[in-house]
Enzyme design. Structure first.
Site, PDB file in Angstrom:
ATOM      1  NE  ARG A  45      -3.684   2.191   2.625  1.00 31.84           N
ATOM      2  CZ  ARG A  45      -3.606   2.837   3.783  1.00 31.84           C
ATOM      3  NH1 ARG A  45      -2.868   2.367   4.779  1.00 31.84           N
ATOM      4  NH2 ARG A  45      -4.262   3.970   3.952  1.00 31.84           N
ATOM      5  CG  HIS A  49      -1.780   5.121  -0.678  1.00 34.58           C
ATOM      6  ND1 HIS A  49      -2.530   5.581   0.374  1.00 34.58           N
ATOM      7  CD2 HIS A  49      -2.600   4.318  -1.379  1.00 34.58           C
ATOM      8  CE1 HIS A  49      -3.749   5.055   0.318  1.00 34.58           C
ATOM      9  NE2 HIS A  49      -3.813   4.276  -0.727  1.00 34.58           N
ATOM     10  CG  HIS A 176      -8.158  -3.980  -2.107  1.00 38.12           C
ATOM     11  ND1 HIS A 176      -9.181  -3.119  -2.434  1.00 38.12           N
ATOM     12  CD2 HIS A 176      -7.141  -3.183  -1.689  1.00 38.12           C
ATOM     13  CE1 HIS A 176      -8.796  -1.870  -2.233  1.00 38.12           C
ATOM     14  NE2 HIS A 176      -7.559  -1.886  -1.783  1.00 38.12           N
ATOM     15  CD1 TRP A 205     -11.514  -6.191  -0.107  1.00 35.74           C
ATOM     16  CD2 TRP A 205      -9.682  -5.757   1.130  1.00 35.74           C
ATOM     17  NE1 TRP A 205     -11.358  -4.829  -0.012  1.00 35.74           N
ATOM     18  CE2 TRP A 205     -10.255  -4.535   0.727  1.00 35.74           C
ATOM     19  CE3 TRP A 205      -8.517  -5.729   1.911  1.00 35.74           C
ATOM     20  CZ2 TRP A 205      -9.706  -3.298   1.075  1.00 35.74           C
ATOM     21  CZ3 TRP A 205      -7.980  -4.502   2.257  1.00 35.74           C
ATOM     22  CH2 TRP A 205      -8.564  -3.312   1.843  1.00 35.74           C
TER      23      TRP A 205
HETATM   24 FE1  DDH Z   1      -6.353  -0.223  -1.399  1.00 34.93          FE
HETATM   25  N1  DDH Z   1      -7.270   0.276   0.350  1.00 34.93           N
HETATM   26  N2  DDH Z   1      -7.653   0.960  -2.415  1.00 34.93           N
HETATM   27  N3  DDH Z   1      -5.350  -0.633  -3.121  1.00 34.93           N
HETATM   28  N4  DDH Z   1      -5.003  -1.287  -0.326  1.00 34.93           N
HETATM   29  C1  DDH Z   1      -6.930  -0.146   1.615  1.00 34.93           C
HETATM   30  C2  DDH Z   1      -5.938  -1.047   1.930  1.00 34.93           C
HETATM   31  C3  DDH Z   1      -5.081  -1.611   1.007  1.00 34.93           C
HETATM   32  C4  DDH Z   1      -8.689   1.663  -1.894  1.00 34.93           C
HETATM   33  C5  DDH Z   1      -8.983   1.812  -0.543  1.00 34.93           C
HETATM   34  C6  DDH Z   1      -8.332   1.155   0.480  1.00 34.93           C
HETATM   35  C7  DDH Z   1      -5.678  -0.173  -4.364  1.00 34.93           C
HETATM   36  C8  DDH Z   1      -6.829   0.545  -4.691  1.00 34.93           C
HETATM   37  C9  DDH Z   1      -7.719   1.072  -3.791  1.00 34.93           C
HETATM   38  C10 DDH Z   1      -3.976  -2.033  -0.875  1.00 34.93           C
HETATM   39  C11 DDH Z   1      -3.531  -1.992  -2.185  1.00 34.93           C
HETATM   40  C12 DDH Z   1      -4.166  -1.306  -3.220  1.00 34.93           C
HETATM   41  C13 DDH Z   1      -7.794   0.464   2.574  1.00 34.93           C
HETATM   42  C14 DDH Z   1      -7.729   0.251   4.082  1.00 34.93           C
HETATM   43  C15 DDH Z   1      -8.677   1.258   1.878  1.00 34.93           C
HETATM   44  C16 DDH Z   1      -9.800   2.101   2.449  1.00 34.93           C
HETATM   45  C17 DDH Z   1      -6.660   1.127   4.726  1.00 34.93           C
HETATM   46  C18 DDH Z   1      -6.613   0.940   6.232  1.00 34.93           C
HETATM   47  O1  DDH Z   1      -7.642   1.118   6.864  1.00 34.93           O
HETATM   48  O2  DDH Z   1      -5.521   0.625   6.750  1.00 34.93           O
HETATM   49  C19 DDH Z   1      -9.469   2.256  -2.965  1.00 34.93           C
HETATM   50  C20 DDH Z   1     -10.692   3.114  -2.773  1.00 34.93           C
HETATM   51  C21 DDH Z   1      -8.881   1.877  -4.133  1.00 34.93           C
HETATM   52  C22 DDH Z   1      -9.333   2.182  -5.504  1.00 34.93           C
HETATM   53  O3  DDH Z   1      -8.604   1.840  -6.437  1.00 34.93           O
HETATM   54  C23 DDH Z   1     -10.468   2.733  -5.836  1.00 34.93           C
HETATM   55  C24 DDH Z   1      -4.644  -0.520  -5.300  1.00 34.93           C
HETATM   56  C25 DDH Z   1      -4.653  -0.127  -6.774  1.00 34.93           C
HETATM   57  C26 DDH Z   1      -3.694  -1.223  -4.594  1.00 34.93           C
HETATM   58  C27 DDH Z   1      -2.389  -1.787  -5.072  1.00 34.93           C
HETATM   59  O4  DDH Z   1      -1.568  -2.171  -4.309  1.00 34.93           O
HETATM   60  C28 DDH Z   1      -2.029  -1.842  -6.470  1.00 34.93           C
HETATM   61  C29 DDH Z   1      -3.404  -2.890   0.143  1.00 34.93           C
HETATM   62  C30 DDH Z   1      -2.282  -3.900  -0.057  1.00 34.93           C
HETATM   63  C31 DDH Z   1      -4.093  -2.620   1.322  1.00 34.93           C
HETATM   64  C32 DDH Z   1      -3.899  -3.281   2.706  1.00 34.93           C
HETATM   65  C33 DDH Z   1      -3.040  -2.431   3.602  1.00 34.93           C
HETATM   66  C34 DDH Z   1      -2.900  -2.998   4.994  1.00 34.93           C
HETATM   67  O5  DDH Z   1      -2.306  -2.304   5.824  1.00 34.93           O
HETATM   68  O6  DDH Z   1      -3.354  -4.104   5.269  1.00 34.93           O
END
Ligand code: DDH
Length: 306
Positions: A45, A49, A176, A205
């Site tokens: 993440r 980000h 996810h 998830w």
């Molecule tokens: Fe995500 N993500 N994500 N995400 N994401 C969250 C956690 C993790 C969205 C929202 C959230 C991607 C796209 C989107 C990962 C990878 C990726 C969380 C929770 C939210 C909310 C955070 C928390 O509470 O700690 C949304 C909206 C989108 C969108 O595309 C519309 C993408 C593209 C990726 C990627 O990696 C390519 C991962 C891994 C996590 C888990 C993190 C953790 O600490 O566990």
């Protein structure tokens, strides 16, 4: 507009493999973190980000964001509520940054995402170095996705703003399969309290949040998703309330063009791995001209018998 000149190649595969190994060892060392999920998902993440701030499209002279400047370390970007809980991922990497002071934050944070994907059983991701640290004037805020939104919004952000295809968008969001949502950031090793708020969503998830799989797609199609009854933000639960989806996740099955790829990836894990690897590399390189630069591919700790 960014200055996107790349650092000269002073370091070779051996050097970056060493950084990879140190990151991978940290993931192993702290496997009890976050209810035994470990730090892997948080590192994925972090890389996403940092890179997903890109406001493009590529080739346009006035773009901003992306991984180049490592700007997620700076207050303006670190304090974006979308980046809640990511201070924990940066905490894990700080000692590695001190040990390898020659590596830029952008290179370190993107490499950590590649490391985590590979160590958690995902595909090999080709990776290129050369990013340079930039200052606060290049930091982004309020450009990361809003989880409460629909398919049009997701397409607007990934396809129109960042230049991905529908297929790449679906592949990326399949990450996810990893990790979970947090009301409060997980407690760091050795600490007593959480570092602060999370996203406000809750749950995992998939049932294997520390393994990279195509489970996210299978669950999207095969489980039954209903709105969770609680006082928090709108999110969805599966039939036995053990797993969750965000509204922006369900958008992938509500939109027919997205759904086609969800179906394909649910059926074919090899195809998913191949497409994810390409899309994730593209994500980490948004806004940077790596033309002609060498691509590195790393061995996992297992492959090195470590
Ligand atoms: Fe995500 N993500 N994500 N995400 N994401 C969250 C956690 C993790 C969205 C929202 C959230 C991607 C796209 C989107 C990962 C990878 C990726 C969380 C929770 C939210 C909310 C955070 C928390 O509470 O700690 C949304 C909206 C989108 C969108 O595309 C519309 C993408 C593209 C990726 C990627 O990696 C390519 C991962 C891994 C996590 C888990 C993190 C953790 O600490 O566990």
């Amino acid at each position: 507009t960014l200055n996107v000149a790349l650092n000269d190649d002073k370091h070779d595969l051996k050097d970056y493999q060493q950084v990879y190994n140190d990151i991978a060892q940290k993931i192993r060392e702290y496997d009890e973190y976050d209810e035994a999920i470990g730090f892997g998902p948080a590192l994925v993440r972090l890389a996403w980000h940092l890179s997903g701030t890109f406001v493009g499209p590529k080739g346009c002279p006035h773009f901003s964001g992306g991984s180049y400047g490592g700007t997620i370390r700076l207050p303006k970007e670190a304090k974006d509520p979308a980046n809640n809980a990511l201070e924990n991922a940066r905490w894990l990497l700080d000692p590695i940054k001190s040990k390898y002071s020659w590596i830029s934050y952008g290179d370190l944070y993107t490499l950590s995402g590649v490391t985590a994907i590979q160590e958690l059983g995902g595909p090999k991701i080709k990776w290129r170095p050369g990013r340079k640290d930039l200052g606060e004037e290049y930091a982004s805020n309020s450009v990361l996705p809003d989880a409460s939104r629909d398919a049009d919004y997701v397409r607007g952000l990934f396809v129109r703003r960042m230049g991905f295809t529908d297929q790449e968008t679906v592949a990326l969001i399949g990450a996810h399969a990893l990790g979970s949502c947090h009301i409060q950031a997980p407690i760091l090793p050795g600490a007593k309290e959480s570092t602060g708020p999370g996203s406000g969503y809750t749950g995992r998830w998939t049932a294997s949040p520390n393994f990279f799989t195509n489970e996210f797609f299978r669950l999207l199609l095969e489980d039954k998703w209903t709105q969770k009854k609680w006082s928090g933000p709108v999110q969805y639960q599966n039939s036995d309330d053990s797993l969750m989806m965000l509204p922006a996740d369900l958008a992938l099955v509500e939109d027919p063009a997205f759904k086609k790829f969800v179906q394909e990836y649910a059926k074919d894990q090899d195809k998913y791995f191949k497409d994810f690897a390409a899309a994730f590399q593209k994500l980490l390189e948004l806004g940077i001209d790596f033309k002609g630069k060498r691509e590195f591919e790393f061995k996992t700790l297992d492959e090195q018998d470590i």
